[in-house]
Design a protein around this motif. Structure first.
Motif, PDB file in Angstrom:
ATOM      1  N   LYS A 193      -8.741  -3.015   0.794  1.00 35.59           N
ATOM      2  CA  LYS A 193      -8.997  -3.414  -0.589  1.00 35.59           C
ATOM      3  C   LYS A 193      -7.695  -3.671  -1.334  1.00 35.59           C
ATOM      4  O   LYS A 193      -7.633  -4.560  -2.204  1.00 35.59           O
ATOM      5  CB  LYS A 193      -9.799  -2.321  -1.299  1.00 35.59           C
ATOM      6  CG  LYS A 193     -11.164  -2.059  -0.685  1.00 35.59           C
ATOM      7  CD  LYS A 193     -12.013  -3.315  -0.611  1.00 35.59           C
ATOM      8  CE  LYS A 193     -13.344  -3.053   0.053  1.00 35.59           C
ATOM      9  NZ  LYS A 193     -14.165  -4.288   0.193  1.00 35.59           N
ATOM     10  N   ASN A 194      -6.646  -2.923  -0.999  1.00 36.86           N
ATOM     11  CA  ASN A 194      -5.342  -3.162  -1.608  1.00 36.86           C
ATOM     12  C   ASN A 194      -4.792  -4.522  -1.184  1.00 36.86           C
ATOM     13  O   ASN A 194      -4.213  -5.257  -1.995  1.00 36.86           O
ATOM     14  CB  ASN A 194      -4.379  -2.053  -1.204  1.00 36.86           C
ATOM     15  CG  ASN A 194      -3.024  -2.185  -1.871  1.00 36.86           C
ATOM     16  OD1 ASN A 194      -2.851  -1.841  -3.032  1.00 36.86           O
ATOM     17  ND2 ASN A 194      -2.037  -2.681  -1.130  1.00 36.86           N
TER      18      ASN A 194
ATOM     19  N   TYR B  23       0.827  -1.210   0.000  1.00 37.11           N
ATOM     20  CA  TYR B  23       0.000   0.000   0.000  1.00 37.11           C
ATOM     21  C   TYR B  23       0.861   1.259   0.000  1.00 37.11           C
ATOM     22  O   TYR B  23       1.841   1.357   0.741  1.00 37.11           O
ATOM     23  CB  TYR B  23      -0.927   0.036   1.209  1.00 37.11           C
ATOM     24  CG  TYR B  23      -1.700   1.325   1.319  1.00 37.11           C
ATOM     25  CD1 TYR B  23      -2.773   1.585   0.469  1.00 37.11           C
ATOM     26  CD2 TYR B  23      -1.328   2.299   2.243  1.00 37.11           C
ATOM     27  CE1 TYR B  23      -3.471   2.780   0.545  1.00 37.11           C
ATOM     28  CE2 TYR B  23      -2.032   3.506   2.330  1.00 37.11           C
ATOM     29  CZ  TYR B  23      -3.103   3.728   1.480  1.00 37.11           C
ATOM     30  OH  TYR B  23      -3.787   4.911   1.564  1.00 37.11           O
TER      31      TYR B  23
ATOM     32  N   LYS C 211     -10.238  -1.705  -5.799  1.00 37.59           N
ATOM     33  CA  LYS C 211      -9.289  -0.837  -5.091  1.00 37.59           C
ATOM     34  C   LYS C 211      -9.273   0.558  -5.699  1.00 37.59           C
ATOM     35  O   LYS C 211      -9.261   1.569  -4.983  1.00 37.59           O
ATOM     36  CB  LYS C 211      -7.903  -1.459  -5.140  1.00 37.59           C
ATOM     37  CG  LYS C 211      -6.835  -0.623  -4.412  1.00 37.59           C
ATOM     38  CD  LYS C 211      -5.755  -0.186  -5.357  1.00 37.59           C
ATOM     39  CE  LYS C 211      -4.689   0.618  -4.644  1.00 37.59           C
ATOM     40  NZ  LYS C 211      -3.524   0.891  -5.510  1.00 37.59           N
TER      41      LYS C 211
ATOM     42  N   LEU D  76      -9.489   1.520   2.078  1.00 38.98           N
ATOM     43  CA  LEU D  76      -8.664   1.435   0.873  1.00 38.98           C
ATOM     44  C   LEU D  76      -7.488   0.491   1.094  1.00 38.98           C
ATOM     45  O   LEU D  76      -7.156  -0.313   0.208  1.00 38.98           O
ATOM     46  CB  LEU D  76      -8.170   2.834   0.501  1.00 38.98           C
ATOM     47  CG  LEU D  76      -7.127   2.928  -0.624  1.00 38.98           C
ATOM     48  CD1 LEU D  76      -7.689   2.346  -1.911  1.00 38.98           C
ATOM     49  CD2 LEU D  76      -6.694   4.374  -0.825  1.00 38.98           C
TER      50      LEU D  76
END
Length: 465
Positions: free
Chosen positions: A300-301, A23, A366, A297
């Protein structure tokens, strides 16, 4: 190095591999850009306190906020979501650890005899340990843990966001209540004065010193002012009920919400407008809802890495160690010992295209959350910008209204004296009375709006969280 040791080292080295993208925070705006957009000071900024509402110097408000944070169902719901996220993390952290189980069993077989077979009875005892380990070679498990940790942080951010929203909502409803009560006081005070004037006009009318028009106008003023009361009383009751529900209590159970002689709307409150531009700009980026959007986020990454790991071979090892015997007394002897292990490798073949599409799907998801994060940050900046302008402009409006009320009081006092002396018509004084009542109610509403806008400002900059 022996062959077995080489295999072990190879597995450990492979297990340190984590596929998928690491990330990196999307760079939309730096602090300098945010400062320019908000006209905020980057230098000697003052931190925002989570107890910002105490500067209003109202003990009842302080107590209501503290009780809401402790007893509101909405806060408790957010607490439960955080607890669920913590347990999910603990469950997922154990997903790729070796598993060891104890097992034991007993089999009894009774075999019926045939024409040439004797009847037999067989006993079979077994006890031991079995273990299994799905080796997280490609880091799918580590990405799962990364996702779970991010979602737990998002749940914690959600709790803080609920607490901030609860504080602001309680404060706003309380200000709304006190504004309605102040407007009720003003209206009732004017009603008493108008009733006194009506009696004066009626006495003049009875003595032939006033005509029907003056008497009807005086009664019109009384009835018009009376008509304002029901709506204000309904507002007062609605705010009381809303505050009770926010605290997790039944409507009508908060006696401290009755009229307050020291109503904060009726007294002046000085707020340093310079504080609107003297806060850490980083507080906007670290608002609870912005942090929550970023942690989702991050989750989701991490899900991309999980999907990528599914493209590679899956390696697992299982083994068993124990004893097996036909007699219970034989368990534990060296001759009854049994053991074995079974390494296994599985590789997707026919569903490989499906797995690749899963990776692409997670990548698109993402990207969606990248834009959601950007949108949340932009919304935060917009709220701060609007709040600073609203506070400053409402103060300007309040000052003008305050001056107009003072002027109208002086005018009305002069008009009453002139009317008693018969120098002006009653209609002239009536218009002045109605203008004063409107100006007083507008002043009270503006005072409430100043508080509402200050509350909106502190909420917009994260409320110290």
């Amino acid at each position: 190095m022996s062959g077995k040791n080489w295999v072990l080292v190879s597995l450990l080295a492979a297990a340190s591999c984590t596929v998928g993208p690491d990330y990196e925070r999307p760079v939309f705006f730096d602090d300098a850009q945010l400062s320019r957009a908000l006209s905020a000071e980057q230098g000697n900024s003052l931190p925002v306190s989570v107890l910002w509402y105490r500067q209003f110097e109202d003990r009842t408000l302080n107590s209501l906020v503290e009780r809401a944070l402790a007893g509101s169902p909405n806060v408790q719901i957010a607490v439960q979501k955080l607890k669920q996220a913590r347990y999910t993390l603990m469950i997922n952290e154990a997903e790729f650890l070796p598993r060891l189980n104890a097992a034991g069993g007993y089999d009894y077989n009774y075999l019926a005899n045939g024409k040439k077979l004797p009847r037999t009875v067989e006993d079979y005892y077994k006890v031991g340990l079995d273990a299994s380990w799905e080796i997280d070679i490609w880091g799918g498990g580590r990405r799962l843990n990364e996702e779970s940790r991010a979602l737990m942080r998002a749940a914690a951010d959600n709790l803080v966001n609920v607490m901030l929203s609860m504080t602001a909502e309680v404060a706003n409803d309380y200000i709304g209540l006190r504004t309605a009560q102040e407007q009720l006081r003003i209206t009732k005070e004017n009603l008493r004065l108008q009733q006194d004037i009506y009696q004066t006009v009626k006495e003049k009318y009875d003595n032939g010193l006033a005509d029907d028009a003056a008497l009807n106008q005086a009664e019109f003023a009384v009835q018009t002012t009376k008509a304002l009361l029901p709506a204000l009383e309904q507002q007062e009751e609605s705010y009381k009920n809303a505050l009770a529900v926010l605290l997790g209590e039944l409507p009508g159970s908060l006696p401290e919400l009755e009229k307050d002689k020291n109503n904060l709307i009726g007294r002046s409150f000085f707020f340093h407008v310079d504080n609107l531009y003297n806060y850490p700009v980083s507080s906007v980026r670290s608002r609870p809802d912005v942090r929550m959007a970023e942690n989702v986020l991050i989750a989701k990454n991490a899900a991309i890495g999980q999907a990528v790991a599914d493209l590679f071979p899956n390696v697992s090892i299982s083994g068993v160690l124990g004893w097996q015997a036909k007699h219970f007394s034989g368990l534990g002897s060296s001759s009854a010992a049994a053991y074995g292990f079974a390494p296994a490798v599985s590789m997707p073949l026919f569903n490989f295209g499906q797995l690749i599409n899963q990776v692409k799907l997670n990548e698109e998801i993402k990207e969606e959350y990248v834009y959601l994060y950007q949108n949340t940050l932009l919304g935060a900046v917009e709220e701060v910008k609007n709040a600073t302008v609203s506070v400053r402009k409402e103060y300007e409006r309040y000052q003008a209204l305050n001056k107009s009320v003072r002027n109208m009081k002086q005018v009305l006092s002069s008009m009453r004296d002139k009317y008693k002396e018969g120098l002006i018509e009653f209609s002239d004084m009536l218009v002045t009375e109605q203008n004063l009542l409107e100006a007083q109610n507008n002043l009270a509403a503006s005072g409430g709006s100043i508080y509402h806008n200050i509350i909106g400002f502190y909420k917009a900059v994260g409320g110290g969280y």
